[in-house]
Design a protein around this motif. Sequence first.
Motif, PDB file in Angstrom:
ATOM      1  N   TYR A 131       0.840  -1.195   0.000  1.00 13.45           N
ATOM      2  CA  TYR A 131       0.000   0.000   0.000  1.00 13.45           C
ATOM      3  C   TYR A 131       0.881   1.254   0.000  1.00 13.45           C
ATOM      4  O   TYR A 131       0.526   2.271  -0.565  1.00 13.45           O
ATOM      5  CB  TYR A 131      -0.871  -0.064   1.242  1.00 13.45           C
TER       6      TYR A 131
ATOM      7  N   VAL B 256       1.925   3.488   2.438  1.00 17.97           N
ATOM      8  CA  VAL B 256       1.466   4.744   3.037  1.00 17.97           C
ATOM      9  C   VAL B 256       2.194   5.127   4.315  1.00 17.97           C
ATOM     10  O   VAL B 256       2.281   6.303   4.640  1.00 17.97           O
ATOM     11  CB  VAL B 256      -0.051   4.752   3.307  1.00 17.97           C
TER      12      VAL B 256
ATOM     13  N   ILE C 246      -3.228   4.339  13.279  1.00 14.30           N
ATOM     14  CA  ILE C 246      -2.303   5.107  12.437  1.00 14.30           C
ATOM     15  C   ILE C 246      -2.791   5.165  10.991  1.00 14.30           C
ATOM     16  O   ILE C 246      -2.073   5.637  10.112  1.00 14.30           O
ATOM     17  CB  ILE C 246      -0.880   4.540  12.494  1.00 14.30           C
ATOM     18  N   LEU C 247      -3.970   4.647  10.710  1.00 12.71           N
ATOM     19  CA  LEU C 247      -4.585   4.667   9.373  1.00 12.71           C
ATOM     20  C   LEU C 247      -3.714   3.962   8.337  1.00 12.71           C
ATOM     21  O   LEU C 247      -3.598   4.414   7.204  1.00 12.71           O
ATOM     22  CB  LEU C 247      -4.871   6.112   8.934  1.00 12.71           C
TER      23      LEU C 247
ATOM     24  N   PHE D 240     -12.494   3.571   4.639  1.00 18.12           N
ATOM     25  CA  PHE D 240     -11.998   4.865   5.091  1.00 18.12           C
ATOM     26  C   PHE D 240     -13.095   5.903   4.937  1.00 18.12           C
ATOM     27  O   PHE D 240     -13.869   5.855   3.982  1.00 18.12           O
ATOM     28  CB  PHE D 240     -10.805   5.301   4.239  1.00 18.12           C
TER      29      PHE D 240
ATOM     30  N   ARG E 224     -11.488  12.797   4.701  1.00 18.28           N
ATOM     31  CA  ARG E 224     -10.278  13.009   3.920  1.00 18.28           C
ATOM     32  C   ARG E 224      -9.257  13.706   4.802  1.00 18.28           C
ATOM     33  O   ARG E 224      -9.610  14.383   5.763  1.00 18.28           O
ATOM     34  CB  ARG E 224     -10.659  13.886   2.732  1.00 18.28           C
ATOM     35  N   GLY E 225      -8.002  13.534   4.434  1.00 17.45           N
ATOM     36  CA  GLY E 225      -6.939  14.280   5.094  1.00 17.45           C
ATOM     37  C   GLY E 225      -6.866  14.035   6.587  1.00 17.45           C
ATOM     38  O   GLY E 225      -6.940  12.899   7.047  1.00 17.45           O
ATOM     39  N   THR E 226      -6.771  15.127   7.333  1.00 14.74           N
ATOM     40  CA  THR E 226      -6.554  14.984   8.774  1.00 14.74           C
ATOM     41  C   THR E 226      -7.789  14.443   9.488  1.00 14.74           C
ATOM     42  O   THR E 226      -7.699  14.023  10.628  1.00 14.74           O
ATOM     43  CB  THR E 226      -6.185  16.346   9.402  1.00 14.74           C
TER      44      THR E 226
ATOM     45  N   ARG F   6      -9.537  11.919   8.289  1.00 13.88           N
ATOM     46  CA  ARG F   6      -9.736  10.549   7.814  1.00 13.88           C
ATOM     47  C   ARG F   6      -9.825   9.580   8.990  1.00 13.88           C
ATOM     48  O   ARG F   6      -9.115   9.708   9.976  1.00 13.88           O
ATOM     49  CB  ARG F   6      -8.524  10.199   6.952  1.00 13.88           C
TER      50      ARG F   6
ATOM     51  N   THR G 258      -3.644  21.100   3.692  1.00 13.23           N
ATOM     52  CA  THR G 258      -4.039  20.217   4.797  1.00 13.23           C
ATOM     53  C   THR G 258      -5.486  19.787   4.600  1.00 13.23           C
ATOM     54  O   THR G 258      -5.839  18.628   4.778  1.00 13.23           O
ATOM     55  CB  THR G 258      -3.887  20.949   6.142  1.00 13.23           C
TER      56      THR G 258
ATOM     57  N   SER H 159      -5.431  17.396   1.450  1.00 13.41           N
ATOM     58  CA  SER H 159      -4.662  16.154   1.474  1.00 13.41           C
ATOM     59  C   SER H 159      -5.645  15.000   1.566  1.00 13.41           C
ATOM     60  O   SER H 159      -6.636  15.068   2.288  1.00 13.41           O
ATOM     61  CB  SER H 159      -3.750  16.146   2.698  1.00 13.41           C
ATOM     62  N   CYS H 160      -5.388  13.925   0.804  1.00 14.86           N
ATOM     63  CA  CYS H 160      -6.328  12.811   0.860  1.00 14.86           C
ATOM     64  C   CYS H 160      -6.158  12.050   2.162  1.00 14.86           C
ATOM     65  O   CYS H 160      -7.040  11.323   2.587  1.00 14.86           O
ATOM     66  CB  CYS H 160      -6.144  11.885  -0.334  1.00 14.86           C
ATOM     67  N   GLY H 161      -4.992  12.203   2.802  1.00 13.85           N
ATOM     68  CA  GLY H 161      -4.793  11.560   4.100  1.00 13.85           C
ATOM     69  C   GLY H 161      -4.302  10.134   4.002  1.00 13.85           C
ATOM     70  O   GLY H 161      -4.278   9.413   4.984  1.00 13.85           O
ATOM     71  N   LYS H 162      -3.906   9.713   2.794  1.00  9.56           N
ATOM     72  CA  LYS H 162      -3.504   8.319   2.651  1.00  9.56           C
ATOM     73  C   LYS H 162      -2.126   8.073   3.281  1.00  9.56           C
ATOM     74  O   LYS H 162      -1.960   7.161   4.064  1.00  9.56           O
ATOM     75  CB  LYS H 162      -3.489   7.949   1.172  1.00  9.56           C
ATOM     76  N   CYS H 163      -1.146   8.906   2.945  1.00 12.21           N
ATOM     77  CA  CYS H 163       0.193   8.642   3.482  1.00 12.21           C
ATOM     78  C   CYS H 163       0.488   9.546   4.674  1.00 12.21           C
ATOM     79  O   CYS H 163      -0.011  10.659   4.778  1.00 12.21           O
ATOM     80  CB  CYS H 163       1.263   8.750   2.402  1.00 12.21           C
TER      81      CYS H 163
ATOM     82  N   ARG I 294      -0.252  13.683   5.499  1.00 12.08           N
ATOM     83  CA  ARG I 294      -1.356  13.944   6.429  1.00 12.08           C
ATOM     84  C   ARG I 294      -0.849  14.528   7.745  1.00 12.08           C
ATOM     85  O   ARG I 294      -1.289  15.583   8.183  1.00 12.08           O
ATOM     86  CB  ARG I 294      -2.105  12.622   6.687  1.00 12.08           C
TER      87      ARG I 294
END
Lengths: 583, 607
Positions: A44, A46, A126-127, A146, A149-151, A153, B461, B464-468, B472
């Motif tokens: 993955y 990430v 930790i997603l 999921f 989005r972003g922070t 998520r 921020t 950000s998609c927040g995947k990595c 994020r």
Amino acid sequence: MKLVKVTIDGIRTEAEDRTPLVQVAQKIGVKIPTLCHHPLVEPYGVCRICTVEVHMRGRVRLVTACNYPVTDGIEVFTQTDRVRRTRKLILEWLLARCGHVPLLNTLAAEYGITEPRFGRGDDTCILCGLCVRVCSDVVGAHALGFFNRGTTRYVGTPYDEPSDRCIACGACVEVCPTGCITMDDEVEQIRGELPLGPMTAIYIPTMQAVPHQPVIDYDSCIHFKTDACRVCAAVCEAKAIDHGQQDRREEIQVGSIIVATGFQPVDPQKVPQYGFGRYPNVVTALQVEHMVNASGPTNGQVLLKDGSRPQSVGIIHCVGSRDKNTHEYCSRVCCMYSLKLAHLVHERSGAKVYNFYIDMRSAGKGYEEFYNHLLEEGCEFIRGRVAEVSDWAVTPAEQGKLVIRVEDTLAGLVRRIPVDMVVLSTGLEAREDADEVRRLFNMSCSSEGWFLERHPKLAPVSTFTDGVFIAGCAQGPKDIPDTVAQAGAAAAEALALIDTGQVELEAYTAWIDEERCSGCQICVPLCPFSAIEFSREKKVSTLNEALCKGCGTCVAACPSHAAQQHHFTDAQIMTEIEGVLVR
Amino acid sequence: MAFRSHVLVCAGTGCVSCGSFDLGAALEREIASRGLADEIQVVRTGCQGFCAEGPVLVVQPDEVFYCGLKTSDVATLVEEHLLKGRPVRKLMYTPPSAPAPVPKLSQIPFFAKQKLVVLRNRGLVDPERIDDYIARDGYEALAKAVTELTPEEIIREIKLSGLRGRGGGGFPTGVKWATCRQAALHRGVEPVIVCNADEGDPGAFMDRSIIESDPHAVIEGMAIGARAIGARQGFVYIRHEYPIARERLAKALDQARDYGLLGRGILGTKFDFDISVVQGAGAFVCGESTALMASLEGKAGEPRAKYIHTVEYGYKNLPTNLNNVETWANVPLIISRGAAWFASMGSGDVSENPWNGSSGTKVFSLVGKVNNTGLIEVPMGITLREIIFGIGGGIPRGRAFKAVQTGGPSGGCLPATHLDMPVDFDSLTAAGSMMGSGGMIVMDDQTCMVDVARYFIAFLTEESCGKCIPCREGLRCSLDVLTRITEGKGEEGDIALLEEMGAVMQDACLCALGSSAPNPVMSTLRYFRDEYEAHVRERRCPAGVCKALITYTIDQALCDGCHACVTACSTGAITGQVKYPHQLNQSLCIKCGACLDACKRNAVLRA
């Protein structure tokens, strides 16, 4: 397959082109930390903690080892300052989110982080997405996803409600690197209970199983619920697992058959007063047998449901035997196996063992001696039929225990014995489907459902059908030595037939004149040996002379005189009658 | 029917929002009522570029440019200019610091200094009529590509032109096409081409304007690309925030299909190709190629590692060639006018290697503290000064230029010392910024660079998609530190921490959004480090923007008690009698600056 040259931290190796770098490193023993990586799911990339430095044709860059495909001539460095600086900052960022996860703190310590510069957050996830990917890609349940989005998520179930797609397989719990997913208390309790059944969906039934091969439990296998998973097939090097296998019927032509279909243990719930199913520590002898097996689920220890050792154990004999409510006959084996278990339970747990019996039946070579040995060992024997098992405590000593109420016929008084565990020595009974088997082979059954031999003394393994023999507990309760002896006899009978190579037929068999037969089929059900069949093409009855015993029933019943018997034709009988009458 | 005159009304989004549809309707009514309907035609064109002065129109063939029109001006305009032939001076454009209005389009500096290639048809064609496009030699290049050129020849032409991706990366388009074609041939599968119209940068509207003003240029470019690469299927991935562009694109596609320029057997040959339009859902990250393809497939728009390129395994694991709107729109002209003509524009020598320079033109959306905001097209290699002070007409209200931000939120801010730097892919990257898709935000001396960096980091921020993890968590931590600094709580070491985080994010993020995200911080730290230091060490915002670090006071000697500031103040912080100096209550002041703007005597002081 193209092999490429790869150098990792100075170690030269060869690998298949485009293999993920982390696999190559693992093979040569170079450790690269990972968080979001698991061999069961696609990489993955990430968490970025597996970042390493790759030098290729003069170009230097940082890549993630979990999904970077190796190419020829690359040089990899896993511990440069740049790599360590990256990993260190990633760990600090992670701690800012999940400051109290032990795994992250251990890793952080390796990179010299004592006090993270962004503080410590209280989250635990930790997603990394392992749970989401395992649930979708491996289990196929698609219960997790999921959100946002972003922070903001996060991982969750649709609409944040309990998902009915979840099959409680626990795969997400298993793969979660931070341990932030737990099972529901109720499910956890079931899983944590003393395991007596199989622990996984694929298992070898017992250590003594023949053939000694694993089986897949259709009801608990994830593949048969979601059509996905197949992890077992992926890891099986012999490629032995085929989920597409189906039951199939095979016809085999044989000359003789030995029916050895065995018995079934009496369901202890038919004796409700002993509390099986109500009290967790009331178990059957077979369950204890499972426990005392050294390679069994408890490694040979006798344990209560809560995992502790019993201080006292009561073994109740004749459960489902010698009882007008269940079976009147004696099951023959319970006395001796109860003695064996009494000995083993005492030996393994040091518990005080009580035996409650009606009569001790220890007939057999060395059996009585074993009984005496137990008496000397300090095993308690109380003669009397147990009235009931309950958890109703009268005295403080009975508190939290199972109380066995029994009339001690030797002492002449009713006693209450508190114990931690009650073992029910269940009897043997004919199998549920015995009647179907009986009909299939045209055999007879006794009133209790055991198959009937042709003669108890002269033909103990033969049946009324030629070429069909019986052996073992299908014929009646018996212990292993008796079963082996009887099986030997049945095998010898079958071999005798094979050795002769031919079968002597009855001389006086019936025959059917096809010209006369009207196809009324009256004879078919009348034949006690199932020798007559109706031919649908010819629309007449046909007779198998090998099966016919010449009883003449069909001949007497046939309305069109099509059924005739050799040596007893109508003309011969009429002539005989005439002769008698003339005199 | 031949018309005596054409009135070309801008119908780009900017002018539409200023009422250009009403204006057009009013013009048509007025023209009809004067009995001129047979002589004068009103045409609604795409964006004419001068958005600052909308709604605008041009009267042809006189080439007279009118701007800032209202429906009430229509009667005068029709009577004076169209009926009596006397251009209306008071509705014309007057450049700043020019003594009189400039009537002709070609004499207005904003237009005169541009070089229109991609926007060649802007303001000249009705984007909803394919005949207009064809009249301007449209689809001639496609005809040439399918009947005269082999796919290899098309790719060679594109390579020789030196065309580099206009979406930001600047990857040579011809090389990308060749790789995609090879990958498809090698695997024996059909490749797919995609047009990236997911323009998400704040303040950028190049791609939208191209589609709105000349959708057929994009369609023709894609058809040529499909012929070269061997694709039969194309997608346009467009933002759902662009309704007019989507509508015009859909109409253009229908018309192209009707004319046999799309679909089966294009122009009577065996070449089949069609385009579907897919609407994005508003995620900035979907402009990233792998995230865009995930979104096209119906999955969440999240990027993946690009160690295996999308030209090999992209949309549904097919070889996928993704180009930006502007790149596609360049293609027809390269084919019809030749690679040499295209390579002659721009900087560097691309005849050997497209990486050696930046050929052609670039469309920028020029916004911010500049007089002439709008959409411009300039040759590559032009200096920032020519763009900002020549075309843009300088900084409003005579303030000083401070910085220009190029390349969208993940671009960088360049200071005045870089004003004479040529604008091309490599110079911008070397200076710590990037070409991006062409956003250009001008900032004056009232802009705080720390605040600008904080604004862009906050935007990223959010997006950000927040995947990595580095993107994020790194952005979140960077935003915390920047916020701390702008609130006057910065600590010694924060600047070093920002630099460290930026370097690690550039190294470790999964996609280009993350790895370029630190650019606003890194470039402002590079050129405006003193501002950061003033915030941290002196607790002072030199530009007077960060509210926690400024106070407003009223100079009692200068205040004449006009009461303007009292009226402007929304919290009642200013009190005082008329004609007597006013007082400001600091505990109520929210530091909005309304009093400062209201005061005519400069009695409000900011420190």
